[in-house]
Scaffold this motif. Structure first.
Motif, PDB file in Angstrom:
ATOM      1  N   LEU A 178      -9.861 -88.759  -2.714  1.00  0.00           N
ATOM      2  CA  LEU A 178     -10.159 -88.809  -4.141  1.00  0.00           C
ATOM      3  C   LEU A 178     -11.348 -89.707  -4.446  1.00  0.00           C
ATOM      4  O   LEU A 178     -12.160 -89.410  -5.325  1.00  0.00           O
ATOM      5  N   GLY A 179     -11.482 -90.806  -3.706  1.00  0.00           N
ATOM      6  CA  GLY A 179     -12.604 -91.708  -3.934  1.00  0.00           C
ATOM      7  C   GLY A 179     -13.937 -91.062  -3.633  1.00  0.00           C
ATOM      8  O   GLY A 179     -14.938 -91.295  -4.324  1.00  0.00           O
ATOM      9  N   LEU A 180     -13.976 -90.226  -2.619  1.00  0.00           N
ATOM     10  CA  LEU A 180     -15.224 -89.585  -2.214  1.00  0.00           C
ATOM     11  C   LEU A 180     -15.709 -88.574  -3.245  1.00  0.00           C
ATOM     12  O   LEU A 180     -16.887 -88.210  -3.259  1.00  0.00           O
ATOM     13  N   ASN A 181     -14.799 -88.128  -4.114  1.00  0.00           N
ATOM     14  CA  ASN A 181     -15.134 -87.092  -5.093  1.00  0.00           C
ATOM     15  C   ASN A 181     -14.859 -87.523  -6.528  1.00  0.00           C
ATOM     16  O   ASN A 181     -14.780 -86.688  -7.433  1.00  0.00           O
ATOM     17  N   ALA A 182     -14.728 -88.832  -6.748  1.00  0.00           N
ATOM     18  CA  ALA A 182     -14.259 -89.327  -8.036  1.00  0.00           C
ATOM     19  C   ALA A 182     -15.190 -88.984  -9.186  1.00  0.00           C
ATOM     20  O   ALA A 182     -14.760 -88.472 -10.224  1.00  0.00           O
ATOM     21  N   ARG A 183     -16.475 -89.257  -9.044  1.00  0.00           N
ATOM     22  CA  ARG A 183     -17.401 -89.048 -10.164  1.00  0.00           C
ATOM     23  C   ARG A 183     -17.536 -87.569 -10.519  1.00  0.00           C
ATOM     24  O   ARG A 183     -17.807 -87.215 -11.667  1.00  0.00           O
ATOM     25  N   LYS A 184     -17.358 -86.707  -9.535  1.00  0.00           N
ATOM     26  CA  LYS A 184     -17.548 -85.282  -9.764  1.00  0.00           C
ATOM     27  C   LYS A 184     -16.332 -84.612 -10.392  1.00  0.00           C
ATOM     28  O   LYS A 184     -16.469 -83.641 -11.156  1.00  0.00           O
ATOM     29  N   TYR A 185     -15.111 -85.128 -10.089  1.00  0.00           N
ATOM     30  CA  TYR A 185     -13.916 -84.381 -10.488  1.00  0.00           C
ATOM     31  C   TYR A 185     -12.864 -85.172 -11.272  1.00  0.00           C
ATOM     32  O   TYR A 185     -11.960 -84.554 -11.842  1.00  0.00           O
TER      33      TYR A 185
END
Length: 350
Positions: free
Chosen positions: A116-123
């Motif tokens: 989740l951290g790796l994709n936080a800003r996007k999703y």
């Protein structure tokens, strides 16, 4: 409904026609559009927690129904990435996990700090994030029944999560530490305005005898649920009960004859109803896990589990491996099928 009946096969009448004679349904808090107002309005949860719960319950295909369909993918740590993603290597790429939850119309996606951290800003603003904060990493040999924190509650808050998830292995040698640890984590999450979900699992080698595995016994899992609500979980995750009488078979704990003669039976809906009753009569929602992928039978198993949970008074399903260990379109189809059980008004509380 026709498709649901087809998947249930010769168990359709057994499950859909059952009338529960243990805890009467009128005594339960039933999931519905007014669930949050009915239960949480006067609790000690602050308005920001209510905001987070509202976002979770009002997202995806089940928005506004009071039911939840959550995609959980933490098996890369819990089971090993190779075993979890070997059947479908697309999910070694963490973005595909989030996209699956989005495309399937899930209320939220529950996964690790890494995913989740790796994709936080996007999703994080597109689908509710539930960060699983502890894990059994299973690389220690020999394996042990323990859950270790992999990050902080503040980390989860910073990445935009609306909830945290955690596991306590009730019955394990490490359970006392885990209970204290997660109680403190849940209190801090509530302070920051996040909701809390507890994986209420039982773990003890003695719970598995030569003849039977009592880790999923209704009496043991029901008590685990009761403890989970006590440490202020807003949602309880539990495995579907497959047996009963763990306390009696193992000759420990406190019981009453009513537990087995009046408040449970051999019927799977009644066993699950006992789990719901231990969640303060359904005031805290019970979501059951979807279990391992079995291949061609996954669709039928998912429908059966959803029907048992809904008719028992539960709040939904949290199903992962059955969905992500197959091609994306099939995973979406399976999750949508589960959601149809909760959307179908003909499937009522037993």
């Amino acid at each position: 409904m026709k498709k649901i009946n087809e998947y249930l096969g010769d168990q359709a009448e057994y499950l859909l026609g059952h009338s529960c004679k243990t805890f009467d349904k009128t005594k339960l808090t039933i999931p519905g559009p007014d669930y949050l107002d009915q239960v949480f309005l006067n609790t000690n949860r602050n308005p920001q927690v209510l905001n987070s719960l509202s976002r979770l319950y009002n997202s995806g295909n089940l928005a506004g129904t009071g039911y939840l369909s959550i995609l959980p993918v933490d098996q890369g740590i819990e089971h090993s990435a190779g075993s979890a993603f070997g059947p479908n290597p697309d999910y070694f790429d963490s973005e595909n996990i989030v996209q699956l939850g989005l495309e399937a119309g899930c209320n939220g996606v529950a996964s690790t700090f890494g995913v989740l951290g790796l994709n936080a800003r996007k999703y994080a603003h597109k689908i509710p994030y539930i960060v699983k904060i502890n894990h059994n990493e299973l690389l220690t040999y020999p394996n042990k029944h323990d859950q270790i924190l992999f990050g902080t509650v503040k980390d989860a808050w910073n990445m935009g999560a609306c909830a945290i998830g955690a596991t306590v292995y009730f019955g394990s040698a490490e359970s006392n530490r885990q209970i204290r640890e997660i109680s403190e984590a849940f209190a801090y999450a509530h302070e920051l305005g996040m909701a809390t979900i507890l994986w209420c699992y039982t773990r003890n080698e003695a719970f598995k005898t030569k003849d039977k595995d009592y880790h999923t016994a209704a009496d043991l899992t029901g008590q685990a649920n009761h403890l989970g609500v006590t440490i202020q979980a807003d949602i309880i995750k539990q495995k579907v009960p497959e047996t009963n009488g763990g306390f009696k078979a193992l000759d420990f704990g406190k019981t009453s004859k009513e537990m087995y003669e009046k408040y449970t039976s051999d019927h799977p809906i009644d066993l699950c109803r006992y789990q719901v009753a231990n969640c303060y009569m359904g005031k805290i929602g019970l979501i059951n896990s979807g279990g391992a992928s079995s291949g061609d039978s996954d669709y039928a198993e998912a429908v059966k589990t959803a029907v048992i949970n809904k008719r028992a008074g539960g709040m939904g399903l949290i199903s992962g491996r059955k969905a992500f260990q197959r091609p994306r379109n099939e995973g979406v189809e399976l999750l949508n099928l589960i959601q149809q059980v909760y959307l179908d008004e003909k499937i009522t509380i037993a």
